[in-house]
Design an enzyme around this catalytic site. Structure first.
Site, PDB file in Angstrom:
ATOM      1  N   TYR A  91      16.441   6.931 -35.979  1.00 47.18           N
ATOM      2  CA  TYR A  91      15.711   7.493 -34.846  1.00 47.18           C
ATOM      3  C   TYR A  91      14.778   8.608 -35.300  1.00 47.18           C
ATOM      4  O   TYR A  91      13.593   8.640 -34.951  1.00 47.18           O
ATOM      5  CB  TYR A  91      16.705   8.017 -33.809  1.00 47.18           C
ATOM      6  CG  TYR A  91      16.070   8.534 -32.541  1.00 47.18           C
ATOM      7  CD1 TYR A  91      15.630   7.656 -31.552  1.00 47.18           C
ATOM      8  CD2 TYR A  91      15.907   9.904 -32.327  1.00 47.18           C
ATOM      9  CE1 TYR A  91      15.054   8.129 -30.383  1.00 47.18           C
ATOM     10  CE2 TYR A  91      15.328  10.382 -31.159  1.00 47.18           C
ATOM     11  CZ  TYR A  91      14.902   9.486 -30.193  1.00 47.18           C
ATOM     12  OH  TYR A  91      14.329   9.964 -29.042  1.00 47.18           O
ATOM     13  N   ASN A 119       6.580   4.341 -24.024  1.00 48.94           N
ATOM     14  CA  ASN A 119       7.867   4.982 -23.762  1.00 48.94           C
ATOM     15  C   ASN A 119       9.047   4.203 -24.333  1.00 48.94           C
ATOM     16  O   ASN A 119      10.098   4.781 -24.585  1.00 48.94           O
ATOM     17  CB  ASN A 119       8.043   5.162 -22.253  1.00 48.94           C
ATOM     18  CG  ASN A 119       9.440   5.595 -21.886  1.00 48.94           C
ATOM     19  OD1 ASN A 119       9.838   6.734 -22.117  1.00 48.94           O
ATOM     20  ND2 ASN A 119      10.216   4.678 -21.323  1.00 48.94           N
ATOM     21  N   ASP A 172       8.914  -7.787 -24.702  1.00 47.30           N
ATOM     22  CA  ASP A 172       9.597  -7.346 -25.916  1.00 47.30           C
ATOM     23  C   ASP A 172       8.545  -6.690 -26.802  1.00 47.30           C
ATOM     24  O   ASP A 172       7.697  -7.374 -27.378  1.00 47.30           O
ATOM     25  CB  ASP A 172      10.231  -8.539 -26.628  1.00 47.30           C
ATOM     26  CG  ASP A 172      10.925  -8.166 -27.927  1.00 47.30           C
ATOM     27  OD1 ASP A 172      10.874  -6.977 -28.326  1.00 47.30           O
ATOM     28  OD2 ASP A 172      11.492  -9.070 -28.569  1.00 47.30           O
ATOM     29  N   VAL A 173       8.586  -5.357 -26.909  1.00 48.31           N
ATOM     30  CA  VAL A 173       7.528  -4.660 -27.637  1.00 48.31           C
ATOM     31  C   VAL A 173       7.576  -4.919 -29.138  1.00 48.31           C
ATOM     32  O   VAL A 173       6.636  -4.570 -29.858  1.00 48.31           O
ATOM     33  CB  VAL A 173       7.551  -3.135 -27.371  1.00 48.31           C
ATOM     34  CG1 VAL A 173       7.306  -2.833 -25.905  1.00 48.31           C
ATOM     35  CG2 VAL A 173       8.837  -2.497 -27.869  1.00 48.31           C
ATOM     36  N   LYS A 212      10.626   8.742 -35.137  1.00 52.62           N
ATOM     37  CA  LYS A 212       9.929   9.725 -34.296  1.00 52.62           C
ATOM     38  C   LYS A 212       9.003  10.607 -35.137  1.00 52.62           C
ATOM     39  O   LYS A 212       7.935  11.018 -34.658  1.00 52.62           O
ATOM     40  CB  LYS A 212      10.927  10.561 -33.501  1.00 52.62           C
ATOM     41  CG  LYS A 212      11.671   9.758 -32.436  1.00 52.62           C
ATOM     42  CD  LYS A 212      10.717   9.053 -31.469  1.00 52.62           C
ATOM     43  CE  LYS A 212      11.448   8.329 -30.364  1.00 52.62           C
ATOM     44  NZ  LYS A 212      10.533   7.676 -29.392  1.00 52.62           N
TER      45      LYS A 212
END
Length: 252
Positions: free
Chosen positions: A157, A89, A62-63, A161
């Site tokens: 999102y 990623n 779990d990042v 980014k």
């Protein structure tokens, strides 16, 4: 003298672009550590790409959890003794709802995964890369064309980014002292489950729905393998790989 093994960690490695990148790195001779939330997805991906190359290590991760990320890199170092490449990623989007209706919990989940996850994994990679011999390594972040231009109703999102692009530049700068190179690949419409809806119609800035072309994720993987194969005194800071006819450049 035997050629030194090359070791890569790919987060979000169980599906989509991550799976394609893992396969490409295996073909290029890397030992690949595939990290993802679900062991079943990692195992299915490993079965699918096992014919591509040397060896894989599966580490459910779990990042968003610092302890889980630390365990991933500890397992990598224990298994292979070093780390040459980290591909950040892992990522997620959010439902397309009006800006004022975005639940804070959804915003936080996207920030934790896309931005904080990249930060946490990179910190652990730094700790290994700066102290190993030969010193250094490479980090490649999965950005998006959303790092430059948003889609409608995509604030969580898009914001993350844009932030990942800033983080990429900071990592590139701060990594110089340790021979750590960092770049970013910005992807436009790779054909994965996440973009399946694009074939039916995607909301455009003028309020209409329009289908958009997609590309095989293998093209993204090929680009990552190219970036990874450069000597550490050369770096691709940003690369955009996109469907030629997607509505990214232009007006409308």
């Amino acid at each position: 003298m035997a050629e030194r093994i090359k070791v890569a960690v790919v987060t979000g490695g169980g599906t989509g672009v991550g799976k394609a990148i893992a396969a490409g790195l295996l073909r290029a001779g890397y030992r690949v550590v595939m990290a993802g939330r679900r062991r079943d997805a990692l195992e299915a991906a490993e079965r699918e790409i096992s014919g591509e190359g040397t060896s894989t290590l599966l580490v459910p991760t779990d990042v968003t959890d610092p302890a889980s990320v630390a365990a991933l890199f500890a397992a990598t170092k224990q298994a292979f003794g070093r780390l040459d490449l980290l591909v950040n990623n892992a990522g997620m989007g959010s439902p397309a709802v009006p800006f004022e209706d975005i639940p804070f919990e959804q915003w936080q989940k996207v920030v934790d995964t896309n931005l904080s996850g990249t930060f946490l994994c990179t910190q652990e990679a730094f700790r290994i890369m700066k102290d190993q011999s030969p010193r250094g390594g490479r980090i490649i972040n999965n950005g998006s064309v959303s790092a430059y231009a948003p889609r409608p109703l995509s604030a969580p999102y898009t914001a993350t980014k844009h932030a990942v692009l800033g983080l990429t530049k900071s990592i590139s700068l701060d990594g110089r002292a340790y021979d750590i190179a960092c770049g970013q690949i910005d992807i436009g419409n790779a054909a994965t489950d996440m973009t399946a809806r694009m074939t039916e119609g995607v909301l455009q800035p003028n309020g209409t729905l329009a289908p958009e072309p997609r590309i095989d994720p293998k093209h993204v993987a090929d680009a990552v393998v190219y970036m990874a194969g450069l000597p550490l005194d050369a770096n691709v800071l940003t690369m955009t790989v996109m469907a030629t006819k997607m509505p990214f450049v232009g007006r409308g």
